[in-house]
Design a protein around this motif. Sequence first.
Motif, PDB file in Angstrom:
ATOM      1  N   GLN A 134       0.832  -1.231  -0.128  1.00 24.03           N
ATOM      2  CA  GLN A 134      -0.080  -0.143   0.042  1.00 24.03           C
ATOM      3  C   GLN A 134       0.894   1.196   0.118  1.00 24.03           C
ATOM      4  O   GLN A 134       1.868   1.324   0.657  1.00 24.03           O
ATOM      5  CB  GLN A 134      -0.963  -0.098   1.043  1.00 24.03           C
ATOM      6  N   LEU A 135       0.478   2.154  -0.734  1.00 23.16           N
ATOM      7  CA  LEU A 135       1.345   3.281  -0.769  1.00 23.16           C
ATOM      8  C   LEU A 135       0.827   4.614  -0.013  1.00 23.16           C
ATOM      9  O   LEU A 135      -0.519   4.781  -0.083  1.00 23.16           O
ATOM     10  CB  LEU A 135       1.321   4.018  -2.470  1.00 23.16           C
ATOM     11  N   ARG A 190       0.370   4.449  -9.924  1.00 30.00           N
ATOM     12  CA  ARG A 190       0.728   3.147  -9.831  1.00 30.00           C
ATOM     13  C   ARG A 190      -0.344   1.902 -10.410  1.00 30.00           C
ATOM     14  O   ARG A 190       0.287   1.034 -11.051  1.00 30.00           O
ATOM     15  CB  ARG A 190       0.966   2.788  -8.352  1.00 30.00           C
ATOM     16  N   GLU A 191      -1.323   2.274 -10.222  1.00 27.33           N
ATOM     17  CA  GLU A 191      -2.200   1.118 -10.710  1.00 27.33           C
ATOM     18  C   GLU A 191      -2.617   1.036 -12.190  1.00 27.33           C
ATOM     19  O   GLU A 191      -2.737   0.091 -12.947  1.00 27.33           O
ATOM     20  CB  GLU A 191      -3.677   1.442 -10.174  1.00 27.33           C
ATOM     21  N   GLN A 209      -2.915  10.626  -3.737  1.00 24.93           N
ATOM     22  CA  GLN A 209      -4.145  10.284  -4.757  1.00 24.93           C
ATOM     23  C   GLN A 209      -3.584  10.034  -6.256  1.00 24.93           C
ATOM     24  O   GLN A 209      -3.834   8.893  -6.977  1.00 24.93           O
ATOM     25  CB  GLN A 209      -5.459  10.904  -4.775  1.00 24.93           C
ATOM     26  N   ARG A 246      -1.235   6.967  -6.406  1.00 23.03           N
ATOM     27  CA  ARG A 246      -1.845   5.614  -6.469  1.00 23.03           C
ATOM     28  C   ARG A 246      -2.561   5.337  -7.638  1.00 23.03           C
ATOM     29  O   ARG A 246      -2.450   4.337  -8.282  1.00 23.03           O
ATOM     30  CB  ARG A 246      -2.766   5.502  -5.197  1.00 23.03           C
ATOM     31  N   LEU A 254       5.996   2.404   0.954  1.00 19.54           N
ATOM     32  CA  LEU A 254       5.161   1.193   0.540  1.00 19.54           C
ATOM     33  C   LEU A 254       5.264   0.318   1.447  1.00 19.54           C
ATOM     34  O   LEU A 254       6.008  -0.272   2.049  1.00 19.54           O
ATOM     35  CB  LEU A 254       5.590   0.538  -0.743  1.00 19.54           C
TER      36      LEU A 254
END
Length: 485
Positions: free
Chosen positions: A136-137, A266-267, A260, A263, A210
């Motif tokens: 998780q970031l 990254r996704e 945000q 994230r 992370l």
Amino acid sequence: MTRTPCPVLQGVPATAEITDLTDFDEEEGHMRSHTRVFVGNLLFIAVCCSAAPFFLLVGYSAWSEYPGWGWPAMVFAFGLAGTVMIPVPAFVSTRQEFPRITRRDRVKGASDRYRWPDDTFVMWAPRSEQCSAQGQLVRADVMEASLARYHPDGESTFTTHYGDYTPDEFTPLIRLRLRVHDAEEFEVTGEWRVPSLCLSAITAGRLVVLVDGPADPGARRTVTPNWPRSALLAGTRTCRVIDLEGRTAEVTRRVGRQLQQMRISREAGGVVMSGDTIDLRRLHPDTAARYAALAVRDRAAPEEQAPVSEPGEEARRLADQLPGEKAAFGSVGRRWSRRGGVLVRGRFLEMRARTTFQDHGPVLDTVLRIQPADGTPPFDAARRLTVPMDYLTVLHRTKDVVLTVSPNGVSYDVDWARTSLLAGVTAAKVITPDGRELPLAERPDTVWVLMNLLASHGLSNPSPVLDLRSRRMRAAAGILMDACA
């Protein structure tokens, strides 16, 4: 020169030639000039390559007795080629040691790449350590920081690495105590290798980490800092977003929105930043739509900028523990001062990591914006520089640099002693004629005025403490005191 593995990183080309070989930097009566450095390097290399002139003499003597194209001609040709090549490494080493900027370093053409606002700063840093895809970031605050180990063995030489790994000997090991803002806050203490370009994120106090997935009660969780993203969250790297309608929004130090965005990026497998800007019109429609939704929420409830540095900076200040140039008001060459030499300020627009290092800092490809002393428009210069590590720790606060200008205004030399003092690496202080101490912490404009007054009066002060009680300062004490008011 040693060659060991390290990340391969692209750099800004710095193709400049040596011009104007006359400049002076006197300190306590010693004249140090570009010419002096070049001559010293030339003599050193000539001694190391003395075999080439020897072969030249042997070949010439033998050729005069045995004319023709036999072995005497080959020995003569080998010695001649070696002798002619001696000045080349002398020029190269002098350019590395003496950070001079000339007309040939100016960025050519009217590229939009450099038409940024004055507060723009772009950084290309080494890749961060990989982490589990399920991590998780989140944000982490630096509560304490200290240098655990940094002991390179390259002395002052330039060391170049090749390969796919970060050289540990040039990456300081920092001990950190972090407060991690996950679903449940927790603290963790550990030691991490921190790329020198990202040291300012520690001083600022905000990191991106992370954290592995949900852990069993009492189980230890793995925390892995992401250093390039941390420099972005800290505000060292500036960030702007161009929305689908072409409007530009400033996102620097908007911590919630940046997290945000990270994230989403990254996704999506990564989002390209052009300079310091993310252009939604160039992203995949689904990713752009998610970014646009963030922008809409931000316009409805604007997020305030986080402070330049989180509270408690004194517990994580690393500048005093890392190597670099000694901060000082600076030395003044009398001849340089009499002929009209001046100081000017520049500002880093860009830094790009390379694979060459010195013990006191990395060699970086940089772009600086320089304001000439004659009031002409500023210009940008691309130059390869060794940037001291202690200066890199305060890069979130300032990107300013001090340059000494040659009397003819042709060349600019980076003065790291003055730059470090102006940046606040070491706190400046004035001792008044009556013995009072005037601290100048967080007063860079006053420090800048004092530097210029000392330079114009031909007064050297190779120390961060300006003692107006000394005899050589008495003549200018009044005007220097007025500047401190």
